[in-house]
Design an enzyme around this catalytic site. Sequence first.
Site, short mmCIF file in Angstrom:
data_model
loop_
_atom_site.label_atom_id
_atom_site.label_comp_id
_atom_site.label_asym_id
_atom_site.label_seq_id
_atom_site.Cartn_x
_atom_site.Cartn_y
_atom_site.Cartn_z
N SER A 40 0.81 -1.22 0.00
CA SER A 40 0.00 0.00 0.00
C SER A 40 0.85 1.27 0.00
CB SER A 40 -0.93 0.00 1.22
OG SER A 40 -1.79 -1.10 1.21
N CYS A 44 3.72 6.65 -7.26
CA CYS A 44 3.76 7.97 -7.90
C CYS A 44 4.60 8.96 -7.10
CB CYS A 44 2.35 8.52 -8.05
SG CYS A 44 1.24 7.46 -9.01
N ASN A 309 -6.61 2.05 -7.56
CA ASN A 309 -7.35 2.09 -6.29
C ASN A 309 -8.85 1.90 -6.52
OD1 ASN A 309 -5.70 2.77 -3.74
ND2 ASN A 309 -4.77 4.06 -5.30
#
Length: 456
Positions: A40, A44, A309
């Site tokens: 998780s 980016c 996501n």
Amino acid sequence: MRLVVIGGDAAGMSAASQARKRLGQDDLAITVFERGHFTSYSACGIPYWIGGAVTDRDKLVARTPEQHRQAGVDVRLRHEVVGIDLDRREVVAHDLAGGGETREPFDHLVYATGASPFAPEWARVRDAGVFGVQTLDDGQAIHDWLDREPAPRRAVVIGGGYIGVEMAEAMVLRGLEVTLLEKSPQPMAKTVDPEMGALVQKSMRGLGIEVVTGAHVEGLETAGGRVRAVVTPDGTLPADIVVLGLGVRPNVALAADAGLPVGPAGGVRTDLRMRVEGAEGVWAAGDCVETRHLLTGRPVHVPLGTHANKQGRVAGINIGGGYATFPGVIGTAVTKVCDLEVARTGLTSKEAHAAGFSFVTATVDSTSRAGYYPGAETMTIKLIAERRTGVLLGAQIVGRAEAAKRIDALAVAIWNKMTVEEMTSLDLSYAPPFAPVWDPVLIAARKATEAVHASL
């Protein structure tokens, strides 16, 4: 029931978390296999950590493996799934740390393997200072290399897409001399139209980045376990670190070997609920899948954390007994190079032409604030509208502070099939510190409307 997730980042862990919210441990056992050291995390954010804007690697981690385990998800790090047996309903995972193999049965399987960076044969060298930028492990390796002695002084970034320009910025901020090599006539050639890419190139050069377009890399020179130069037909470029930004491909090898369908865009094929077509109880999400472009109706591969996501969330809701869909994408994205911001949504001119649209374009220069207000910065907005209907097909923005996020208003307009004439009446906010009295979006819409009327 038993849920197995392959891949512990955005899509995989979103699916696991949503399924756990709806079904407790007595009803659903969840096992996640992740070949790296983290779960998780924000891939980016890696360039901004390397460049120093983010000071701590762990700030990129939204939820640690231990936090997932406390929520009832069995996370197994450094485990690489090497096989999927759909008949036996089990996966085979190799323990990269301890050795040996594990066979894990499943009732539901989430395939969230992400994408793999493209690396030519000449780039497949070990311990030489040549890096892709795909995982947090990659980011850590780059960070460690930059901290080595003697400290690298010259960086060559190969590829002028999102990763390329972001890593060029990171290297500049770390004090390195930077050369960016791009085979197209300008950087970000797949993202924006040529004249907008030319603005990016001009600004990058103004930042001290040497941008070489039309470049072709033939190989690397290494010595003593370190890269020394990048070889091109026009000569060699000295380099102490080489960063690959040549794009990514859906990581579908496992899926293809298992007989799961791979579509024309190279990703796993799913329906709107993220179910893999023709495979009962198998789901896929994230950079490994292809999805529908809402303007063209064609399958596309758009690897972004936003989509990963959302798709993982949709899969997890459905596995947990709810109902959710992921309708598709319109290609909205944003990035920056130091103080230059670049954004796009919808189709570029090239993409609109390839999709068979007849269209007009309009380009305007404006400012982020009222021209008289301190700090006003210039920006260029380009709109692409269907010739007959005036429906907005695409938008691009290149500018400085407060420019790029205006793309969101344009994305909403495309999503809702608005015409550029309808957009001229949008009730956008105004105050001198935030926008001119005619926001750049409205000015561009007005000019695009004139172009549509003139073409009829």
